[in-house]
Write a protein that holds these residues in place. Structure first.
Motif, mmCIF file in Angstrom:
data_model
loop_
_atom_site.group_PDB
_atom_site.id
_atom_site.type_symbol
_atom_site.label_atom_id
_atom_site.label_comp_id
_atom_site.label_asym_id
_atom_site.label_seq_id
_atom_site.Cartn_x
_atom_site.Cartn_y
_atom_site.Cartn_z
ATOM 1 N N GLY A 236 47.007 7.419 -75.648
ATOM 2 C CA GLY A 236 46.596 7.669 -74.267
ATOM 3 C C GLY A 236 46.082 6.421 -73.591
ATOM 4 N N ILE A 237 45.244 5.664 -74.309
ATOM 5 C CA ILE A 237 44.690 4.422 -73.750
ATOM 6 C C ILE A 237 45.798 3.399 -73.523
ATOM 7 N N ASP A 238 46.706 3.284 -74.493
ATOM 8 C CA ASP A 238 47.790 2.295 -74.376
ATOM 9 C C ASP A 238 48.716 2.630 -73.208
ATOM 10 N N ASP B 176 39.875 -4.374 -69.196
ATOM 11 C CA ASP B 176 38.804 -4.728 -70.142
ATOM 12 C C ASP B 176 38.071 -3.480 -70.627
ATOM 13 N N GLN B 177 37.822 -2.565 -69.722
ATOM 14 C CA GLN B 177 37.133 -1.325 -70.083
ATOM 15 C C GLN B 177 37.968 -0.500 -71.061
ATOM 16 N N LEU B 178 39.267 -0.442 -70.802
ATOM 17 C CA LEU B 178 40.146 0.308 -71.690
ATOM 18 C C LEU B 178 40.217 -0.346 -73.072
ATOM 19 N N ALA B 179 40.255 -1.679 -73.094
ATOM 20 C CA ALA B 179 40.281 -2.391 -74.375
ATOM 21 C C ALA B 179 38.997 -2.126 -75.162
ATOM 22 N N GLN C 54 50.402 1.062 -67.741
ATOM 23 C CA GLN C 54 50.572 1.366 -66.316
ATOM 24 C C GLN C 54 49.761 0.400 -65.446
ATOM 25 N N ILE C 55 48.538 0.118 -65.869
ATOM 26 C CA ILE C 55 47.684 -0.783 -65.092
ATOM 27 C C ILE C 55 48.224 -2.211 -65.154
ATOM 28 N N ARG C 56 48.772 -2.616 -66.295
ATOM 29 C CA ARG C 56 49.353 -3.963 -66.398
ATOM 30 C C ARG C 56 50.522 -4.119 -65.422
ATOM 31 N N ARG C 57 51.334 -3.083 -65.314
ATOM 32 C CA ARG C 57 52.442 -3.149 -64.351
ATOM 33 C C ARG C 57 51.906 -3.257 -62.929
ATOM 34 N N GLU C 58 50.897 -2.482 -62.632
ATOM 35 C CA GLU C 58 50.292 -2.534 -61.295
ATOM 36 C C GLU C 58 49.660 -3.897 -61.052
ATOM 37 N N ARG C 59 49.056 -4.419 -62.101
ATOM 38 C CA ARG C 59 48.396 -5.729 -61.982
ATOM 39 C C ARG C 59 49.421 -6.818 -61.722
#
Length: 239
Positions: free
Chosen positions: A151-153, A14-17, A158-163
């Motif tokens: 960079g954000i994407d 959410d923060q990145l979005a 990476q975070i989506r994969r971890e999630r």
């Protein structure tokens, strides 16, 4: 505890979005595009003015040339002695004087048009220079924006994969409830129970409810009695 890890990753997404939506280059790019649109309008106006004045200058030049040619012919007739009578001579002299005044007036008009055309052309050139500089600045800002997006994407992916890996350890039923509550409560569907307080709503829970929680099995899905979020027990004694 795995659900809290999912929650932490979702908050990071959410923060990145939010960061992606609010990077300064977005507003700057929009501002420059508005400025460019205004410049384009100003350039069209300036170009139209230059065109009109160029046409007006050609007419003024033609008018001057027409009077000058007529005056030259009259002067040549006078100098060649082609005028017979004194009356015709007087008439021709008056006409030459009139043409001389007319030529002077038209030359003043021509000079005025030339000055206005020069000013308009300079203004048009100035606007073109501003437009070129703005285009370069806009391209630079857009490149910076796109680099920030990339960079954000990349971090978000990476975070989506971890999630996804982390959420695989949570039951479908619990995950469905979490997603529903997360949508209800501003992105926070699960919170830790820490020092008798729900970390979601920051409210301290009633002692009797805490006692009830302490007696429930570890796999029981707990809900905060104040906000309704899923409560995740920590390793704190007594809860």
């Amino acid at each position: 505890m795995r659900l809290l890890d999912v929650q932490a990753l979702d908050l990071r997404l959410d923060q990145l979005a939010h960061r992606r939506r609010t990077i300064p280059e977005i507003a700057e790019s929009e501002r420059l595009r508005v400025e460019r649109k205004q410049l384009e309008s100003d350039m069209i106006t300036a170009e139209t003015q230059v065109t009109d004045l160029t046409r007006e200058q050609r007419k003024a030049e033609a008018d001057v040339e027409q009077v000058r040619s007529r005056r030259t012919r009259d002067e040549q007739r006078l100098q060649a002695g082609q005028v017979g009578s004194p009356k015709e001579l007087e008439s021709l002299s008056h006409e030459i004087e009139s043409l001389t005044r007319r030529q002077s007036d038209l030359e003043d008009v021509e000079l005025d048009v030339m000055e206005r055309l020069e000013t308009a052309a300079a203004r048009h050139d100035e606007l073109r220079g501003q437009y070129t500089a703005l285009e370069e600045r806009l391209a630079e800002v857009d490149r910076s924006r796109d680099a920030a997006f990339a960079g954000i994407d990349a971090e978000s992916d990476q975070i989506r994969r971890e999630r996804a890996d982390t959420a695989a350890g949570v039951t479908d039923t619990l995950l469905t409830l979490y997603e529903k509550l997360r949508a209800q409560f501003g992105g926070v569907g699960a919170a830790a129970l820490h020092q008798r307080r729900c970390e979601g709503c920051r409210m301290e829970l009633d002692a009797s409810y805490l006692t009830k929680i302490a007696s429930t099995p570890d796999d029981t899905v707990l809900r905060c009695e104040e906000c309704g979020r899923i409560l995740v027990r920590t390793l704190e004694p007594g809860v």
